[in-house]
Design an enzyme around this catalytic site. Structure first.
Site, PDB file in Angstrom:
ATOM      1  N   TYR A 149      40.989   5.688 -53.031  1.00  0.00           N
ATOM      2  CA  TYR A 149      41.591   6.991 -52.951  1.00  0.00           C
ATOM      3  C   TYR A 149      42.133   7.102 -54.414  1.00  0.00           C
ATOM      4  O   TYR A 149      42.161   8.529 -54.697  1.00  0.00           O
ATOM      5  CB  TYR A 149      42.792   6.950 -51.881  1.00  0.00           C
ATOM      6  CG  TYR A 149      42.219   7.691 -50.557  1.00  0.00           C
ATOM      7  CD1 TYR A 149      41.246   8.030 -50.385  1.00  0.00           C
ATOM      8  CD2 TYR A 149      43.448   8.225 -49.823  1.00  0.00           C
ATOM      9  CE1 TYR A 149      40.867   8.794 -49.331  1.00  0.00           C
ATOM     10  CE2 TYR A 149      43.115   8.853 -48.586  1.00  0.00           C
ATOM     11  CZ  TYR A 149      41.659   9.320 -48.515  1.00  0.00           C
ATOM     12  OH  TYR A 149      41.449   9.883 -47.275  1.00  0.00           O
ATOM     13  N   LYS A 219      38.927  -8.073 -48.633  1.00  0.00           N
ATOM     14  CA  LYS A 219      37.529  -8.624 -48.858  1.00  0.00           C
ATOM     15  C   LYS A 219      37.692  -9.608 -50.253  1.00  0.00           C
ATOM     16  O   LYS A 219      37.284  -9.323 -51.420  1.00  0.00           O
ATOM     17  CB  LYS A 219      36.829  -7.385 -49.397  1.00  0.00           C
ATOM     18  CG  LYS A 219      35.314  -7.768 -49.583  1.00  0.00           C
ATOM     19  CD  LYS A 219      34.489  -8.159 -48.139  1.00  0.00           C
ATOM     20  CE  LYS A 219      33.071  -8.922 -48.636  1.00  0.00           C
ATOM     21  NZ  LYS A 219      32.481  -9.643 -47.784  1.00  0.00           N
ATOM     22  N   ASP A 285      34.392  -8.271 -43.048  1.00  0.00           N
ATOM     23  CA  ASP A 285      33.247  -8.314 -42.371  1.00  0.00           C
ATOM     24  C   ASP A 285      33.319  -9.219 -41.337  1.00  0.00           C
ATOM     25  O   ASP A 285      32.976  -8.599 -39.998  1.00  0.00           O
ATOM     26  CB  ASP A 285      32.266  -8.473 -43.300  1.00  0.00           C
ATOM     27  CG  ASP A 285      32.514  -9.811 -44.089  1.00  0.00           C
ATOM     28  OD1 ASP A 285      32.443  -9.510 -45.424  1.00  0.00           O
ATOM     29  OD2 ASP A 285      32.595 -10.874 -43.737  1.00  0.00           O
ATOM     30  N   ASP A 309      39.190   2.595 -43.822  1.00  0.00           N
ATOM     31  CA  ASP A 309      38.040   3.968 -43.219  1.00  0.00           C
ATOM     32  C   ASP A 309      37.116   3.165 -42.157  1.00  0.00           C
ATOM     33  O   ASP A 309      36.978   3.850 -41.325  1.00  0.00           O
ATOM     34  CB  ASP A 309      37.618   4.295 -44.391  1.00  0.00           C
ATOM     35  CG  ASP A 309      36.806   5.641 -44.352  1.00  0.00           C
ATOM     36  OD1 ASP A 309      37.205   6.184 -43.410  1.00  0.00           O
ATOM     37  OD2 ASP A 309      35.987   5.800 -45.102  1.00  0.00           O
TER      38      ASP A 309
END
Ligand code: NAD
Length: 420
Positions: A149, A219, A285, A309
């Protein structure tokens, strides 16, 4: 006595007749707002028999505002949200071209609404693509002000991209850009303050709602200092500020290394038995995979913007709720919060009395919970549950239900009111 909601020492002060600004929204906005408002008012009346009542105050934004006063987001609207702290909104058309930012983004940035809150639960009767949707019950805290963002990008082929490449190659010694001539570049900031305030809000939410765990989704295996930083700062914050409420998997790993797996497991089990919140982390993931295979292992989720998101949309889809999922953008420090329908303006069905008001309705439930008026949200969700179980819903949901019975927006609204 003032009708304004205020915040004192981090605690909301809610009068019995609070003024709450609302943006009706574009497209299906007016229909779903009329529906939701009628249900809110009936539910408040039912819960408190006149001792509490919301004074709704319309403020303009989007197409309606543009048509009336040539401004997509007038200052008065922004000031009303600043002044009254809490507001609710329908979907807004995103103006195309002309350099106008998305209105939602403008509101979030101006009020520094750093949490995008998305509760995800299944309603019995609603068709889901997974086998056991009843096991999905999570609340996502998505960071709203950093990461992508606040991402900065340079398009390939521009002098800026070239300059940026020269800087990282010549001054920072970066050698791993495979195709420098044709690469676009992106940089994303992730800070300690930004991560901590988001994770703090998630842990406090878990404490207040007596939830079993907070999972930091990241991540960090690839992006060690941004995503990995988020995880590390999260663990440190939890151990520093919430020592008596939580047990972290970082503590588990440390014990395991120093004293063996049995001692670590015993510590974990006794923390659980004592009602402590387990703070854990998982790579994004793997998390998305796990949510399909063992969703019952997750409760509160804290994550950065981009991961948030993907996670929000997948989880909403898993409970068949992508069209009815509610959301809120909140700054827990200033108290500012905007509750909203998460879908768009649905121009294809606008004005046809067929839109589903549930997303706005459930965002209202979140709002009443935020105000501490829990009885209102309970009445509304119970009524929704009863109707969905009977197969009574607007066409978007009813057509997938084996016992589906399609109702117009206006009929659905009346049905909810009569079930309150
Ligand atoms: P959309 O969510 O408006 O529509 C996607 C599909 O979902 C359509 O088939 C629509 O009919 C259906 N749908 C959406 N809401 C529904 C409801 N309440 N009941 C029944 N069906 C519903 O997405 P879009 O078409 O990509 O966007 C349309 C406009 O909305 C664009 O201007 C976009 O920028 C804007 N938008 C606004 C927001 C927001 O204000 N929060 C969010 C997304 C899109």
């Amino acid at each position: 006595m003032s009708n304004k909601i205020t915040i004192v020492n981090g605690k909301l002060n809610v009068p019995s007749n609070p003024i709450i600004p609302f943006i009706e929204g574009d497209g299906v906005g007016p229909e779903i707002w009329q529906s939701a408002k009628a249900i809110f008012d009936h539910a408040v009346e039912k819960a408190y028999q006149g001792s509490r009542k919301v004074e709704w105050k319309e403020v303009l934004a989007g197409e309606k505002s543009f048509n009336i006063n040539s401004s997509w987001l007038p200052d008065e609207t922004m000031n009303a949200f600043k002044d009254y702290l809490i507001g609710i909104k329908g979907p807004l058309t995103t103006p195309v071209g002309g350099g106008i930012r998305s209105l939602n983004v403008a509101l979030r940035q101006e009020l520094d609404l750093y949490v995008c809150l998305r509760p995800v639960r299944w309603f019995k009767g609603v068709e889901s693509p997974i086998k056991a949707p009843e096991k999905v019950n999570m609340t996502i805290f998505r960071e709203n002000t950093e990461d992508i963002y606040a991402g900065i990008e340079w398009q390939q082929g521009t002098p800026e991209a070239k300059k940026f490449y020269q800087f990282i190659a010549q001054e920072m010694g970066v050698k791993k850009v495979r195709f420098p001539e044709t690469s676009s570049f992106g940089v994303k900031p992730v800070s300690i303050e930004g991560s901590e305030r988001l994770i703090r809000a998630a842990i406090e939410y878990a404490i207040v709602h007596r939830l079993p765990s907070v999972t930091l989704v990241h991540k960090g295996n690839i992006m060690k200092f941004t995503e990995g930083g988020f995880k590390q700062w999260g663990y440190e914050l939890a151990e520093r500020e919430f020592a008596s409420n939580v047990f972290t998997m970082q503590q588990f790993d440390k014990l395991k290394k120093e004293q063996g797996v049995l001692v670590a497991k015993e510590a974990l089990n006794s923390a659980k038995a004592a009602g402590k919140i387990i703070i854990k982390d998982v790579i994004c993931d793997a998390f998305l995979q796990n949510t399909l295979l063992k969703p019952e292992e997750y409760s509160v989720i804290a994550t950065l913007n981009l991961n948030g998101d993907y996670v929000s949309d997948q989880l909403a889809a898993m409970v068949g709720g992508i069209g009815i999922a509610p959301g809120a953008n909140i700054n827990y420090l200033t108290g500012h919060a905007i509750f909203e329908a998460t879908h768009g303006t649905a121009p294809d069905i606008a004005g046809q009395d067929m839109a589903n008001p549930s997303s706005l309705l459930l965002s209202g439930v979140m709002m009443f919970d935020y105000l501490g008026w829990f009885e209102v949200g309970k009445l509304i969700t119970d009524a929704l549950e009863t109707l969905f179980q009977k197969g009574e819903a607007t066409v978007d949901l009813a057509r997938f239900m084996s016992n589906g019975h399609e109702l117009k927006t206006s009929q659905f609204t009346q049905a909810i009111i009569s079930h309150l």
